[in-house]
Design a protein around this motif. Structure first.
Motif, mmCIF file in Angstrom:
data_model
loop_
_atom_site.group_PDB
_atom_site.id
_atom_site.type_symbol
_atom_site.label_atom_id
_atom_site.label_comp_id
_atom_site.label_asym_id
_atom_site.label_seq_id
_atom_site.Cartn_x
_atom_site.Cartn_y
_atom_site.Cartn_z
ATOM 1 N N THR A 8 -45.477 44.283 -4.904
ATOM 2 C CA THR A 8 -45.704 43.936 -6.056
ATOM 3 C C THR A 8 -44.512 44.894 -6.976
ATOM 4 O OG1 THR A 8 -47.739 44.514 -5.412
ATOM 5 C CG2 THR A 8 -47.806 44.380 -8.167
ATOM 6 N N TYR A 9 -44.275 43.888 -7.718
ATOM 7 C CA TYR A 9 -43.098 44.687 -8.752
ATOM 8 C C TYR A 9 -43.516 44.587 -10.048
ATOM 9 C CZ TYR A 9 -40.036 44.057 -4.461
ATOM 10 O OH TYR A 9 -39.591 44.180 -3.169
ATOM 11 N N LYS A 10 -43.338 45.472 -11.295
ATOM 12 C CA LYS A 10 -42.580 44.895 -12.312
ATOM 13 C C LYS A 10 -42.059 45.054 -13.146
ATOM 14 C CE LYS A 10 -45.058 47.973 -15.966
ATOM 15 N NZ LYS A 10 -46.314 46.896 -17.027
ATOM 16 N N LYS A 11 -41.234 44.600 -13.999
ATOM 17 C CA LYS A 11 -40.405 44.560 -14.459
ATOM 18 C C LYS A 11 -41.172 44.644 -15.762
ATOM 19 C CE LYS A 11 -39.440 40.374 -14.120
ATOM 20 N NZ LYS A 11 -38.693 38.786 -14.715
ATOM 21 N N ILE A 12 -39.550 45.744 -16.745
ATOM 22 C CA ILE A 12 -39.593 45.883 -17.667
ATOM 23 C C ILE A 12 -38.235 46.055 -18.214
ATOM 24 C CG2 ILE A 12 -40.597 48.400 -17.380
ATOM 25 C CD1 ILE A 12 -37.705 50.142 -17.019
ATOM 26 N N GLU A 13 -38.254 45.692 -19.703
ATOM 27 C CA GLU A 13 -37.495 45.449 -20.350
ATOM 28 C C GLU A 13 -36.069 47.147 -21.165
ATOM 29 O OE1 GLU A 13 -36.868 41.148 -22.946
ATOM 30 O OE2 GLU A 13 -37.049 43.664 -24.832
ATOM 31 N N VAL A 14 -35.190 46.701 -21.366
ATOM 32 C CA VAL A 14 -34.086 48.467 -21.562
ATOM 33 C C VAL A 14 -32.984 47.379 -22.063
ATOM 34 C CG1 VAL A 14 -34.892 49.317 -20.040
ATOM 35 C CG2 VAL A 14 -33.209 48.014 -19.551
ATOM 36 N N ILE A 15 -32.521 48.489 -22.815
ATOM 37 C CA ILE A 15 -31.497 47.943 -23.411
ATOM 38 C C ILE A 15 -30.197 48.398 -23.405
ATOM 39 C CG2 ILE A 15 -29.839 47.529 -25.676
ATOM 40 C CD1 ILE A 15 -32.917 46.596 -26.587
ATOM 41 N N GLN A 34 -32.962 54.742 -13.622
ATOM 42 C CA GLN A 34 -33.589 55.560 -12.125
ATOM 43 C C GLN A 34 -33.714 56.618 -12.767
ATOM 44 O OE1 GLN A 34 -32.700 53.918 -9.338
ATOM 45 N NE2 GLN A 34 -33.373 56.180 -8.311
ATOM 46 N N GLU A 35 -33.650 57.450 -13.436
ATOM 47 C CA GLU A 35 -34.211 58.251 -13.770
ATOM 48 C C GLU A 35 -35.458 59.179 -14.145
ATOM 49 O OE1 GLU A 35 -32.027 59.965 -17.498
ATOM 50 O OE2 GLU A 35 -30.094 59.823 -17.126
ATOM 51 N N SER A 36 -35.992 57.794 -14.421
ATOM 52 C CA SER A 36 -37.593 57.915 -14.630
ATOM 53 C C SER A 36 -38.180 56.558 -14.099
ATOM 54 C CB SER A 36 -37.659 57.718 -16.358
ATOM 55 O OG SER A 36 -37.395 56.587 -16.775
ATOM 56 N N LEU A 37 -37.716 56.080 -13.420
ATOM 57 C CA LEU A 37 -38.704 54.958 -12.557
ATOM 58 C C LEU A 37 -38.201 55.057 -11.007
ATOM 59 C CD1 LEU A 37 -38.478 51.961 -14.529
ATOM 60 C CD2 LEU A 37 -39.702 53.973 -14.204
ATOM 61 N N GLU A 38 -39.172 55.030 -9.253
ATOM 62 C CA GLU A 38 -38.315 54.497 -8.920
ATOM 63 C C GLU A 38 -38.655 53.599 -8.155
ATOM 64 O OE1 GLU A 38 -41.208 57.461 -6.198
ATOM 65 O OE2 GLU A 38 -40.930 58.966 -7.802
ATOM 66 N N GLU A 70 -40.201 48.678 -7.753
ATOM 67 C CA GLU A 70 -41.757 48.380 -6.748
ATOM 68 C C GLU A 70 -42.677 49.254 -6.663
ATOM 69 O OE1 GLU A 70 -42.945 48.807 -2.141
ATOM 70 O OE2 GLU A 70 -41.081 48.578 -2.490
ATOM 71 N N LEU A 71 -44.030 49.031 -7.604
ATOM 72 C CA LEU A 71 -44.982 49.613 -7.702
ATOM 73 C C LEU A 71 -45.734 49.909 -6.301
ATOM 74 C CD1 LEU A 71 -46.932 47.280 -9.834
ATOM 75 C CD2 LEU A 71 -45.324 49.459 -10.372
ATOM 76 N N LYS A 72 -45.939 51.560 -6.586
ATOM 77 C CA LYS A 72 -46.730 52.419 -5.500
ATOM 78 C C LYS A 72 -47.770 52.126 -4.749
ATOM 79 C CE LYS A 72 -44.351 56.242 -7.045
ATOM 80 N NZ LYS A 72 -44.377 58.458 -6.987
#
Length: 72
Positions: A8-15, A34-38, A70-72
């Motif tokens: 299962t995945y989650k999407k976030i928006e970044v600029i 990548q610094e705050s998400l795995e 990917e969600l844990k």
């Protein structure tokens, strides 16, 4: 297990922003995420824009991305 099966995945928006080009703006956004998400998995470019300087040259690239992890 087949790739993607049971995940299962989650999407976030970044600029991402860079004065070096589109690829550099994308890479900056991914590295920062990548610094705050795995378990980053993929990205999608949603928008591309930039800033034009007084001399008429592109001075900044801005790329809006959706990054999936990917969600844990």
């Amino acid at each position: 297990m087949t790739y993607g099966q049971g995940r299962t995945y989650k999407k976030i928006e970044v600029i991402g922003v860079s004065d070096k080009g589109l690829e550099a703006a994308i890479q900056k956004a991914v590295l920062k995420a990548q610094e705050s998400l795995e378990k980053l998995s993929w990205f999608e470019v949603q928008e591309i824009r930039g800033h034009v300087g007084k001399d008429g040259l592109i001075s900044e690239y801005q790329v809006v991305l959706k990054i999936a992890f990917e969600l844990k």
